[in-house]
Design a protein around this motif. Structure first.
Motif, mmCIF file in Angstrom:
data_model
loop_
_atom_site.group_PDB
_atom_site.id
_atom_site.type_symbol
_atom_site.label_atom_id
_atom_site.label_comp_id
_atom_site.label_asym_id
_atom_site.label_seq_id
_atom_site.Cartn_x
_atom_site.Cartn_y
_atom_site.Cartn_z
ATOM 1 N N UNK A 1 0.834 -1.200 0.000
ATOM 2 C CA UNK A 1 0.000 0.000 0.000
ATOM 3 C C UNK A 1 0.863 1.242 0.000
ATOM 4 N N UNK A 2 1.919 1.212 0.831
ATOM 5 C CA UNK A 2 2.850 2.344 0.855
ATOM 6 C C UNK A 2 3.565 2.474 -0.486
ATOM 7 N N UNK B 1 5.323 0.072 -12.954
ATOM 8 C CA UNK B 1 5.768 -0.073 -11.566
ATOM 9 C C UNK B 1 4.688 -0.746 -10.715
ATOM 10 N N UNK B 2 3.461 -0.361 -10.912
ATOM 11 C CA UNK B 2 2.360 -1.005 -10.187
ATOM 12 C C UNK B 2 2.202 -2.463 -10.615
ATOM 13 N N UNK B 3 2.395 -2.718 -11.900
ATOM 14 C CA UNK B 3 2.322 -4.110 -12.370
ATOM 15 C C UNK B 3 3.398 -4.963 -11.707
ATOM 16 N N UNK B 4 4.598 -4.391 -11.578
ATOM 17 C CA UNK B 4 5.672 -5.116 -10.892
ATOM 18 C C UNK B 4 5.273 -5.407 -9.458
ATOM 19 N N UNK B 5 4.716 -4.402 -8.784
ATOM 20 C CA UNK B 5 4.305 -4.603 -7.395
ATOM 21 C C UNK B 5 3.182 -5.629 -7.284
ATOM 22 N N UNK C 1 2.085 6.284 -7.083
ATOM 23 C CA UNK C 1 1.052 7.169 -7.628
ATOM 24 C C UNK C 1 1.396 8.631 -7.364
ATOM 25 N N UNK C 2 1.951 8.876 -6.163
ATOM 26 C CA UNK C 2 2.221 10.271 -5.790
ATOM 27 C C UNK C 2 3.453 10.836 -6.500
#
Length: 772
Positions: free
Chosen positions: A420-421, A475-479, A427-428
């Motif tokens: 989540x962090x 990056x989100x896909x990696x996470x 995103x930020x």
């Protein structure tokens, strides 16, 4: 006088025999027995006197016949008598001598008798002393054997002493004292055995952790071997550790956990066996069982700490705890296997359950302090290894399975928090610009981790190339992929709660995508920058696609055989709704910009002189629309971009129409109408240049209304056929209102070519602020 002596008397007979004896010495031997007895002395003298008188009388009788012979006889008799007197004196002397000798002999005999008695007493005392010394020697032997820790021999010697040797000296007080000390000696032997057993128990308690560590190592070796076996023969892949097949396959690999020279483990049960034997010999088997059970309970409490630190990255304290419990439990099983009726299965499992409950309590109590999911994964690994090891030894690990569920819940919670962090940071910190790649290597990395189907093949690419989404998407896909992998890392041979993992994964992933990604993107739609909003819309579209791919991936990865039906993520619908919100927000921002531009329009509705150039706001609006079409909206699909243009032009049309319809505008001069016509035509030309007939049709209401305002024949409008043909898109009420304003404005313009009154001029300018 003859009547005074009884002729039958022994003395008389003896004297007659002496007188008739032919030997001079015979009578002495005959007199000695009589003379020994002092009682016969007077009688003997009387007998001799009697015999002498008788002989004298006989001599006188004989001599009366023969005097000469008598005289001779008398002489002889006198001689005899003289001799007799001498003999008598000798006899008396001899009697005294014999008496003295007899007394001496009696004294010597008495002394001899006493000596013999003393000697007998000495012999008896010596024999008794030897017997007592033998008993004492055996007693000392008992204690010497006790000191040498030869307990059974000591006990046997004590039994031999009591049952055999003490009976020989039972008449002596020593026997009673030793007999009373036998129970004390037995108790000393028991206490010595108990002390040795306590030492042994302490040693195996200290050795428990090493024993557990070795058993964990062996389990890990078996696990590795089973995995290698499955690689060689895929049929073994379905057989888990501790399954019957795996155990049979490992039969040839002997590894003695209790006695292993390489590991430095040597468990000697001799003190225990000796203690059991001694207690059995003492008839105290039940007492030993009770004491041993109590000792093991106390040892169980000693190996369990009061607190547990789970923050150590190496999990040192947890490993020590689990290894100690494992070693303790293995000793219990080994003890039960090597003894008869010492440890019941209920006692063993009672201790096991108590240790597991305490370990679970310690771990659960320390879990809230743990914030590192990697450490928690190591903790789970230690617990799983512990469970696999103890299951092989026949222990139930059902309570530990519940602990694994607790650990998994905490693990998923920590993972969710960490990711989540990560998502929040991604995103930020995103630049919300299309992602630019400078090499094929970068391209391959992005395509590998992202759910994206490129329009061009790798061979057709030229670098630098631009991808539609910003860098936050890969990056989100990696996470997301890492989150999936790390969740499934918790699943192994022992944690097979696949339905729980699948559901937890789906729920957590849904929450992350909905709350941390989608909602964050939605929150950023408040931006006033169309480019950022367009990029958010593009990202959202790709996230929606990724959600569909994730649903298929989760369905394929689902390991629970009981699960049926497709996997549905709420995030899919959430991103779909966000896409609609982003589109609406683009419309809203574009329309807001159009409103701002239209608000800058400075129409002089009472102008007397017509203009020949379009208004500044119109040129600015078309230029802005052209710019965003070639930049901001370029990343949007053509249909979406068409919708944006359509909505923007519709809004621009309404905003422009609202200017002359404003209540503050009372009259519109022909010159003002001309300015409006020029702007409308300028806008229509711009839209026509876009090459989309639908967009041009969207301006029909504006162009027809402006044409109505500039017509010389207003009666056409009131002719239904002509109105439908030329002014079909014009609103009837608006058309009538504008016709009235234009007619009034024309009248005033014809009357006075000068500038309009101040009130109307300021009223006209006030219409600019209608969209304030």
């Amino acid at each position: 006088m003859p009547s005074a002596v009884d002729p039958r008397d022994d003395l008389w007979v003896a004297i007659k025999q002496i007188s008739q004896s032919s030997s001079d010495t015979d009578y002495i031997e005959q007199l000695v027995p009589i003379m020994k007895d002092a009682r016969h002395t007077s009688q003997l003298l009387q007998a001799f006197d009697q015999y002498s008188n008788n002989r004298e009388a006989e001599i006188e009788r004989i001599c009366s016949a023969n005097h000469q012979e008598f005289i001779g006889s008398v002489d002889s008799l006198l001689k005899v008598r003289s001799g007799t007197v001498d003999i008598t004196d000798e006899i008396l002397t001899l009697q005294a001598s014999i008496q003295e000798s007899a007394e001496k002999l009696h004294a010597q005999k008495q002394a001899l008798k006493e000596s013999r008695n003393v000697r007998q007493n000495i012999n008896e005392a010596n024999a008794a002393l030897n017997d007592c010394l033998e008993v004492l020697r055996l007693a000392n032997t008992v204690y010497e054997l006790l000191k040498e820790k030869n307990y059974y021999a000591s006990l046997r010697a004590l039994d031999e002493l009591q049952t055999i040797h003490l009976k020989g000296i039972s008449r002596y007080k020593l026997a009673g004292l030793i007999d009373k000390s036998v129970p004390v000696a037995r108790e000393q032997i028991r206490e010595a055995v108990k002390a040795d057993l306590s030492t042994w128990l302490y040693q195996i308690r200290e050795q428990s952790q090493l024993l557990g560590e070795v058993s964990f190592y062996y389990t890990d070796v078996r696990l590795t071997r089973n995995q290698e076996r499955a690689k060689v023969d895929p049929r073994f892949a379905k057989f888990k550790l501790n399954s019957a097949t795996e155990l049979v396959a490992d039969e040839t690999d002997e590894f003695d956990v209790l006695n292993n020279e390489e590991a430095g483990v040597e468990t000697d049960f001799t003190p225990l066996f000796e203690a059991i034997h001694i207690y059995d010999t003492l008839g105290k088997r039940e007492q030993f069982k009770a004491e041993y059970a109590e000792d093991r309970k106390q040892q169980k409490d000693l190996i369990l700490p009061q607190t547990l630190n789970l923050l150590d990255e190496e999990c040192g304290e947890l490993s020590s705890l689990l290894e100690s419990i494992a070693g303790f439990a293995i000793i219990e099983k080994a003890t039960a296997a090597r003894t008869i009726n010492l440890r019941s299965q209920s006692d063993i499992h009672e201790l096991w359950d108590a240790m597991c409950a305490r370990a679970i309590q310690l771990i659960t109590k320390s879990l809230p302090q743990l914030e590192n999911d990697e450490i928690l994964l190591k903790i789970k690994g230690r617990v799983a290894l512990f469970m696999l090891t103890m299951e092989k030894w026949g222990y139930s690990v059902s309570t530990m399975k519940d602990l694994l569920l607790t650990l998994f819940s905490k693990y998923s919670e920590l993972l969710k928090k960490r990711f989540s962090e990560d998502f929040t940071e991604i995103v930020s910190t995103d630049d919300y610009m299309p992602m630019t790649l400078n090499s094929l290597e970068e391209y391959d990395k992005v395509i590998t981790v992202s759910w994206y189907t490129p329009e061009k093949s790798r061979e057709e690419l030229t670098f630098p190339c631009v991808l539609p989404f910003s860098q936050m998407y890969p990056l989100c896909c990696i996470d997301v992929r890492n989150f999936l992998n790390q969740i499934y890392l918790f699943s192994d041979d022992y944690f097979q709660k696949s339905s729980i993992i699948d559901e937890t994964l789906r729920t957590a992933l849904d929450d992350l995508l909905c709350n941390e990604v989608c909602q964050s993107l939605v929150d950023r739609l408040a931006s006033q920058y169309p480019g950022q909003i367009v990029q958010i819309l593009t990202n959202v579209e790709h996230f929606e696609t990724a959600c569909h791919e994730l649903e298929a991936l989760l369905f394929e990865a689902r390991s629970s055989p009981s699960a049926t039906g497709p996997v549905t993520l709420h995030a899919t619908e959430k991103f779909r709704a966000a896409k609609k919100q982003a589109s609406d927000r683009i419309f809203e921002v574009v329309n807001s910009k159009i409103d701002q531009l239209v608000e800058t329009a400075e129409y002089d509705w009472m102008a007397s002189k017509p203009v020949s150039e379009p208004s500044e706001y119109m040129r600015e609006m078309t230029r802005w629309l052209s710019d965003i079409s070639n930049s901001v909206l370029l990343a949007l699909p053509e249909e979406v971009k068409g919708f944006v243009y359509f909505d923007a032009l519709s809004h621009a049309k309404d905003a422009i129409l609202a200017l002359p319809l404003d209540d503050s505008v009372k009259r519109i001069t022909p010159a003002a109408v001309t300015a409006l016509e020029i702007d409308t035509q300028y806008l229509a030309n711009f839209v026509e240049g876009l090459g989309d007939p639908l967009l041009l049709d969207n301006l029909d209401e504006l162009t027809q209304t402006v044409a109505l305002m500039g017509t010389d024949d207003v009666m056409e409008y009131f002719d239904v056929a002509q109105r439908n043909k030329k002014y079909g898109k014009v609103d009837p009420l608006r058309g009538q209102m504008l016709i009235g304003k234009v007619q009034e404005g024309a009248q005033i313009a014809n009357q006075s070519p000068t500038k309009p009154p101040e009130r109307e001029r300021f009223g006209t300018l006030g219409s600019r602020f209608r969209f304030g």
